[in-house]
Design an enzyme around this catalytic site. Structure first.
Site, short mmCIF file in Angstrom:
data_model
loop_
_atom_site.label_atom_id
_atom_site.label_comp_id
_atom_site.label_asym_id
_atom_site.label_seq_id
_atom_site.Cartn_x
_atom_site.Cartn_y
_atom_site.Cartn_z
N ASP A 256 74.60 48.73 33.89
CA ASP A 256 74.10 48.36 32.46
C ASP A 256 75.14 48.86 31.42
OD1 ASP A 256 72.07 46.51 32.57
OD2 ASP A 256 70.50 47.91 32.54
C1 BGC Z 1 68.44 49.25 34.99
C2 BGC Z 1 69.03 48.29 35.78
C3 BGC Z 1 70.46 48.67 35.96
C4 BGC Z 1 70.50 50.24 36.25
C5 BGC Z 1 71.82 50.79 36.00
C6 BGC Z 1 68.44 50.57 35.10
O1 BGC Z 1 67.87 51.26 34.03
O2 BGC Z 1 66.97 48.91 34.98
O3 BGC Z 1 68.95 46.95 35.69
O4 BGC Z 1 70.81 48.14 36.99
O5 BGC Z 1 69.88 50.89 35.30
O6 BGC Z 1 72.60 50.59 34.96
#
Ligand code: BGC
Length: 818
Positions: A491
């Site tokens: 993200d």
């Molecule tokens: C999110 C995921 C994401 C991960 C890495 C988490 O907080 O829920 O969807 O893939 O972070 O960024």
């Protein structure tokens, strides 16, 4: 460094027979919590009785109030105060914090038990949510262990949340005038907003005549008081207050006298009731309590409660029996048979909505998160996984894109936490493929599913998968790799965002899309899930589409090998200037974990020797004693063109933290190249049962995974954060159950192909699959991978797949590795 970093210490122990973690000190480094509830009514409960309850949606239907970020921490929950004339104390220690003569908290599977002893009185609280009912039961047992008569006063306490937890924290000008309650007998009803737009209320009852009650919080506690020593408890007298506005609570007073050795059990019920619109009222202004009274009646006696508790235990025993391993490693057995599967259920239920680190008002059900949670859950209750797939697919857009989240109550997608994450569509293929492999139920592929919840646009699920596939196939950048959009799985890799001002959300600010920035990781995903899509096409007889898909997959495979290879490892991405991200050419962030794990899992570079090379680079550059870091070297400055990933201090979260979610990808990748020793070494580093011994450093619960452990660059290297709601649960279960122990569902039947450390020894697995029981025993005299012989019911089978036979209920399987 604080002293606590220096000792290695535990705060309890595993009781595997009872399937419990037993906490023996209330002062755990952080609250260690548990989840009650399986479907609908849920409670979070900490080891000192903190927490809250909600119905279906932690934001919109919150029953009891909790204060995140509070000081002191975790001091709102469901409390029982005892005033024994000498001391004010609580069986779970909080909130009075009166030192107890004995404290014990047993977090079990769907229940928690607390035992406190003080001045010769023992108080036990058993908290659970019965299967199929919308309430939490608290069975409170008081035993006089002294030689004298004990007379004392018991006070219960919950603080109501005025339903919408977000509003409840913000909209004081309205809500402080809205609170309404009713009291009838020993039940206290919370009916805020029932008069106008709600047809639901909550209650807190007890199966005993009460000696008083309170519903006005500030009268019960006393002005300017904390909840550690409420006035009513100190004075031994409830005020029989009836709330009107402000902050309504529910508190019962019960005076008890016990002879030496005598016990008394009280049953408290916190219930949630929905009435039909035309049956809301009993009389003018008086709520219809019939369904509440029926619920209370279901738990009047100890025997009723015991029966409901036994049903809960039975429910879980049956679920956990779906995968059961016996090996010589008790930690593997414990995690696989109990805690990992349990956490998979919790992540399936909660997605990333409500934990002690997710406030329940921030995130609903994540598209990508829920699809991955399914992978570790589908074997437990396939029907619920099926329903979830349909719910998720119903939020997809016609062009294959996805909302990033939806609310569990409305099931409608929203863009509150951003949109345009270009990995999202492919996860739908991942979840569906796992479901069909598990169940053999291809009817789901023909099921009509709407786009963006618009029924007029419904098409078969298979068509949704095609659009997921085509979205990636048709959104490529200058190198022929998939465009990253807002971000991919990571993200925080925001290559089109360019945020320069504080307060701008990386997930919603600026252009989320761009024609240049590309993701090698999505390329890896496309190869892996593209093949799984092709398998599904084959399965329904669409050979032409399968062939087309495989052509696209092969094209991507080649592109990743040429454009996505850096010499020693896979590149992570190309930024908006078409510069490499995750390459030796970069100043910081030269190698990222995600493409190494995913590309190798997809089989990219196996034949060329690149897969092994990439994994060797991971070991050399990203490994630590606490797990594999997400990237190295950490970003020491903010890179405008990379976004949030470089905004974290080095070693935390996506900036070189040990992001546990992708450790299993690398471990699985190691099994793909046949290195069982290394796969298991990685598995152990983040596995809760193995890190229990360093609870003082690790700090979060030693029975579940956390999202992140601080990396080598962080001040508190080894310290975990964000326990419970993480895709780590599902992926580690997939890793240990399907790849390391090697029992993997395929369309044709279960495949058995373990990849274990050479000294792992023999083991057995009982696996329930498509209605049949598989008793599998594996003999291993010192190899890491390879099946020399597979014998099913006395018959030798070629390959590793046990052909599934409709109607057969038991398979006895012998595997000799070699
Ligand atoms: C999110 C995921 C994401 C991960 C890495 C988490 O907080 O829920 O969807 O893939 O972070 O960024």
């Amino acid at each position: 460094m604080p002293a606590y970093k220096e000792t290695k210490m535990k705060y309890g122990y595993f009781d595997d027979n009872a399937k419990e973690y037993v906490i023996t000190s209330p002062k755990t480094p952080l609250p260690w919590i548990n989840y009650l509830g399986t479907d609908g009514f849920f409670s979070l409960v900490s080891n000192t009785c903190g927490g809250y309850s909600f119905y279906k949606d932690a934001k919109l239907l919150r029953l009891t109030r909790y204060r995140y970020n509070n000081v002191p921490a975790d001091n709102n929950g469901k409390y029982y105060y005892i005033n024994d004339g000498k001391d004010i104390w609580n069986p779970g220690w909080q909130p009075s914090k009166t030192p107890l003569d004995l404290y014990e908290c047993r977090h079990g599977i769907g229940y928690s038990r607390f035992t406190g002893k003080k001045n010769g009185l023992k108080a036990e609280v058993l908290a659970f949510v019965p299967v199929g009912d919308n309430c939490e039961i608290n069975k409170v047992t008081l035993t006089n262990e002294s030689e004298e008569i004990k007379a004392f006063k018991l006070f219960s306490y919950v603080e109501w949340c005025l339903w919408n937890a977000d509003d409840d924290m913000k909209n004081f000008q309205r809500l402080l005038s809205c609170g309404e309650v009713e009291i009838k007998g020993s039940a206290i009803y919370h009916k805020t907003e029932y008069r106008e737009r709600r047809a639901h209320y909550a209650f807190f009852s007890v199966n005993e005549k009460i000696d008083g009650f309170d519903t006005i919080r500030d009268d019960f506690l006393g002005a300017y008081n904390n909840n550690d020593r409420p006035d009513a408890v100190v004075n031994g007298k409830a005020g029989n207050t009836v709330a009107s506005g402000w902050s309504p609570i529910a508190s019962h007073q019960i005076n008890i006298s016990l002879k030496p050795g005598e016990s008394k059990t009280l049953i408290f019920v916190l219930g949630y009731i929905e009435n039909p619109e035309n049956e809301k009222w009993e009389s003018y202004g008086v709520i219809n309590k019939k369904p509440a009274e029926a619920m209370q009646a279901r738990y009047t006696t100890e025997a009723d409660t015991e029966k409901a508790f036994a049903a809960l235990k039975n429910y879980w025993d049956e679920l956990l029996a779906k995968y059961h391993v016996e090996s010589k490693d008790e930690k593997v057995n414990r995690m696989v048979n109990i805690w990992n599967q349990y956490q998979c259920m919790v992540t399936f239920n909660m997605s990333r909505s409500a934990s002690y680190y997710e406030s329940g008002i921030g995130r609903g059900m994540g598209f990508r998160d829920s699809c991955q949670d399914l992978l570790g859950f589908v074997h437990l209750i396939p029907d619920r996984a099926r329903e979830r797939i349909i719910d998720i697919a119903s939020t997809q857009f016609e062009d294959g894109r996805a909302y990033h989240q939806y609310q569990p109550l409305t099931k409608k997608g929203n863009s509150d936490i951003g949109s345009g994450f270009n990995d999202d569509p492919l996860w739908l293929i991942a979840g569906t493929s796992a479901y069909v492999r598990e169940t053999g139920d291809t009817s789901i592929l023909m099921e009509k599913v709407p786009f963006d919840n618009d029924e007029s646009k419904a098409t078969p699920l298979m068509d949704h998968l095609k659009r997921s596939f085509d979205f990636t196939a048709t959104h490529k950048g200058p190198h022929g790799l998939p465009l990253i959009g807002r971000a991919d799985w990571n993200d925080c890799l925001n290559l089109n965002c360019f945020s320069e001002h504080p307060g701008e959300s990386f997930q919603t600010f600026g252009p989320g899309e761009g024609p240049v920035a590309e993701s090698v990781f999505i390329g890896g995903m496309f190869v892996k899930y593209g093949k799984e899509y092709a398998d599904l096409c084959e399965l329904i007889g669409d050979k032409a589409e399968a062939a087309r898909a495989l052509e696209e997959v092969e094209k991507m495979n080649k592109t990743v090998l040429s454009e996505g290879w850096d010499g020693e490892w896979f590149v992570r991405a190309y930024d908006a200037y078409s510069h490499k991200v995750g390459s030796k050419e970069c100043e910081e962030g030269q190698i990222y974990i995600e493409p190494q794990g995913f590309c190798v899992m997809a089989g990219i570079g196996l034949a060329e020797g690149k897969a092994v090379k990439a994994l060797d680079s991971v070991k050399e550059r990203l490994d630590t004693e606490y797990g594999v870091m997400i990237l190295q070297p950490a970003y020491t400055k903010y890179h405008l063109e990379l976004g949030e990933v470089s905004s974290y201090p080095p070693g935390y979260k996506e900036n070189a933290g040990i992001f546990c979610h992708n450790n299993p990808w690398v471990s699985i990748a190691e099994t793909v190249v046949g290195r069982g020793d290394r796969a298991f070494e990685i598995y152990k580093k983040t596995c809760p049962a193995y890190v229990e011994d360093i609870s003082e450093i690790h700090r979060t619960e030693p029975y579940v995974y956390s999202q992140m452990v601080a990396g080598r660059d962080a001040k508190f290297h080894g310290e975990a954060k964000n326990s419970w709601l993480t895709g780590t649960a599902a992926w580690t279960f997939v890793n240990i159950s399907q790849y390391i122990l090697g029992i993997c569902p395929t369309h044709k039947g279960l495949s058995v192909d373990p990849c274990v450390p050479a000294d792992f020894g023999d083991f057995t697995v009982v696996r329930k699959f498509r209605g049949a029981t598989y008793n599998i025993s594996v003999e291993n005299k010192g190899v890491q991978k390879g099946v020399k012989e597979l014998v099913v019911d006395g018959r030798k089978i070629e390959g590793t797949v046990i052909p599934f036979e409709e109607g057969k209920s038991e398979y006895n399987v012998k595997v000799i590795m070699g």
